[in-house]
Write an enzyme that holds these catalytic residues in place. Structure first.
Site, PDB file in Angstrom:
ATOM      1  N   GLY A 159       0.644  -1.380  -0.667  1.00  0.00           N
ATOM      2  CA  GLY A 159      -0.074  -0.308  -0.429  1.00  0.00           C
ATOM      3  C   GLY A 159       0.279   1.265  -0.172  1.00  0.00           C
ATOM      4  N   CYS A 160       0.469   2.832   0.554  1.00  0.00           N
ATOM      5  CA  CYS A 160       1.339   3.282   0.729  1.00  0.00           C
ATOM      6  C   CYS A 160       2.459   2.778   1.632  1.00  0.00           C
ATOM      7  CB  CYS A 160       1.284   4.309   1.777  1.00  0.00           C
ATOM      8  SG  CYS A 160       1.664   6.227   2.096  1.00  0.00           S
ATOM      9  N   PHE A 161       4.003   3.020   0.893  1.00  0.00           N
ATOM     10  CA  PHE A 161       4.842   2.993   1.001  1.00  0.00           C
ATOM     11  C   PHE A 161       6.004   4.324   1.926  1.00  0.00           C
ATOM     12  CE2 PHE A 161       6.474   5.734  -3.548  1.00  0.00           C
ATOM     13  CZ  PHE A 161       6.138   6.496  -3.343  1.00  0.00           C
ATOM     14  N   TRP A 162       4.780   4.790   2.912  1.00  0.00           N
ATOM     15  CA  TRP A 162       5.690   5.868   3.765  1.00  0.00           C
ATOM     16  C   TRP A 162       5.997   5.264   4.727  1.00  0.00           C
ATOM     17  CZ3 TRP A 162       2.517  10.831   2.853  1.00  0.00           C
ATOM     18  CH2 TRP A 162       2.779  11.333   1.698  1.00  0.00           C
ATOM     19  N   THR A 164       4.939   1.338   4.962  1.00  0.00           N
ATOM     20  CA  THR A 164       5.784  -0.289   4.974  1.00  0.00           C
ATOM     21  C   THR A 164       7.398   0.286   4.867  1.00  0.00           C
ATOM     22  OG1 THR A 164       3.889  -0.472   2.855  1.00  0.00           O
ATOM     23  CG2 THR A 164       6.114  -1.941   2.838  1.00  0.00           C
TER      24      THR A 164
END
Length: 313
Positions: A159-162, A164
C-alpha cells in the site's frame, strides 16, 4: 462585462469536463478492481510470473490529469493573446487577464510537476541508511540485483509506501531502505504518473538485509501483517492497482520462501489470499521527498520501535 461572463462560462465548462473525466476515470478503476477481484477467486493465490529481461521500458501515456492541465494551459494562452496585445497598445487590463493568468500559472506549474523526472543522482544514500541512490543507479542500468555488498535484496509492496518503509526500518537486520515503483511497464516513472494508474507500477519498498540477523521468511510475514492479504488493490484507505500488495522474490530461494509464507497465511483466512508473488523486476526509486518520509516527519524509526505507524498524521 459580457467578455468577463464569457470567460467565466468557458472555465466553468472546462471544470465540468474535468469533473466528468475524473468521474469516468474513477468508475473505470472501480470496474477494473472488481473484475480483478472476480478473477482472483478463480485462480491460485500464489502466482509466480517470470519477467522477461528483453522487455524494454516504454514511455508512459499522458494521464487524464495531464491532458486536462494541457487543455487549461492552451486555453489560457489563447484567451490572453487578445487582451495582452490590447494592453501593449495602451488599453487597461480587463478582469479576464487576471483570471486567465491564474489559470495559466496553476496549470503550467502542475503540468511541469507531473512531467518532472526523478533526480536519481541526488537521492539519499547510505549516510541516511537509504538505498535510494544506489537503487536509482541499478534501475538506470536495467539491473535487478540479488545482493549488494554483504547484504541480500528484498522487494515488497504494502500500500502507501511511507508506512511500509517505516515498518521495515524498525526491523533489526534491515540495513537500508528505499521507496519507489515496481512491476510496471514504463521507464523512469514519477509519482504523478504512478498515481494516475497509467504505468502499471505499484508503490513498493526495496531493502538490504543481513540474512544472519533476519530471515527472508520473517520479512514476508511482516509484510503480510501490515495488510489485509484477502483484499485486492486496497490497503486501508488507499485503493487502486498502484496500492496492490505483493512479494517480489529476487531468487529461487526467496520465491520458495514466499510461497511457503503465503500458503501458511492462507490457512488463517477463509477468503483467498490475493497478495501477488512475482519475480522481482526493475525497481525505480521515488522522489527524494518520499524517502524515509515518516522518519523525517518525526516518527520513530529506531530498531524494535513499537509506536504506531501513522501514514497521514
Amino acid at each position: 462585462m459580457g467578455r468577463s461572463i464569457a470567460v467565466h462560462t468557458r472555465w466553468a465548462l472546462v471544470l465540468l469536463c474535468a469533473s466528468l473525466a475524473c468521474g469516468l476515470h474513477g468508475l473505470r478503476a472501480m470496474r477494473q478492481s472488481t473484475l480483478q477481484g472476480t478473477h482472483a477467486k478463480a485462480r491460485r493465490s500464489v502466482r509466480m510470473m517470470a519477467t522477461s529481461g528483453s522487455d524494454k521500458p516504454r514511455v508512459a501515456l499522458p494521464s487524464i490529469n495531464q491532458a486536462l492541465l494541457t487543455t487549461c494551459v492552451v486555453g489560457a494562452l489563447t484567451n490572453l493573446r487578445g487582451p495582452v496585445a490590447a494592453m501593449i497598445d495602451g488599453a487597461p487590463p480587463p478582469q479576464s487577464v487576471f483570471i486567465n493568468g491564474l489559470v495559466l500559472a496553476y496549470a503550467a506549474a502542475n503540468l511541469y510537476k507531473s512531467l518532472a523526472k526523478v533526480g536519481y543522482a541526488t537521492l539519499d544514500g547510505r549516510e541516511r541508511d537509504s538505498f535510494a541512490r544506489e537503487a536509482g543507479e541499478l534501475a538506470l542500468a536495467g539491473e535487478v540485483p540479488r545482493r549488494v555488498g554483504g547484504y541480500k535484496v528484498a522487494t515488497f509492496a504494502g500500500g502507501c509506501f511511507w508506512g511500509t518503509e517505516l515498518h521495515f526500518q524498525r526491523i533489526p537486520g534491515v540495513a537500508a531502505t528505499c521507496v519507489g515503483y515496481t512491476q510496471g511497464w514504463a521507464g523512469e516513472p514519477n509519482y504523478d504518473q504512478v498515481c494516475g494508474g497509467q504505468t502499471g507500477h505499484t508503490e513498493a519498498l526495496q531493502l538490504l538485509y543481513d540474512p544472519n540477523v533476519v530471515s527472508y521468511e520473517a520479512l514476508c510475514y511482516k509484510l503480510l501483517d501490515t495488510v489485509d492479504p484477502t483484499v485486492l488493490n486496497r490497503v486501508r484507505g488507499d485503493a487502486g492497482t498502484q496500492y496492490r500488495h505483493g512479494i517480489y522474490p529476487h531468487s529461487k530461494e526467496q520465491a520458495e520462501a514466499a510461497a511457503a509464507v503465503v500458503e501458511a497465511t492462507q490457512a488463517k483466512y477463509a477468503e483467498p489470499v490475493v497478495t501477488e508473488v512475482k519475480d522481482a523486476a526493475v525497481f525505480w526509486p521515488a522522489e527524494n521527498y518520499h524517502q524515509q518520509y515518516l522518519e523525517k516527519g518525526g516518527q520513530d524509526a529506531s530498531k524494535d520501535a513499537t509506536a504506531e505507524v501513522r501514514c497521514y498524521g
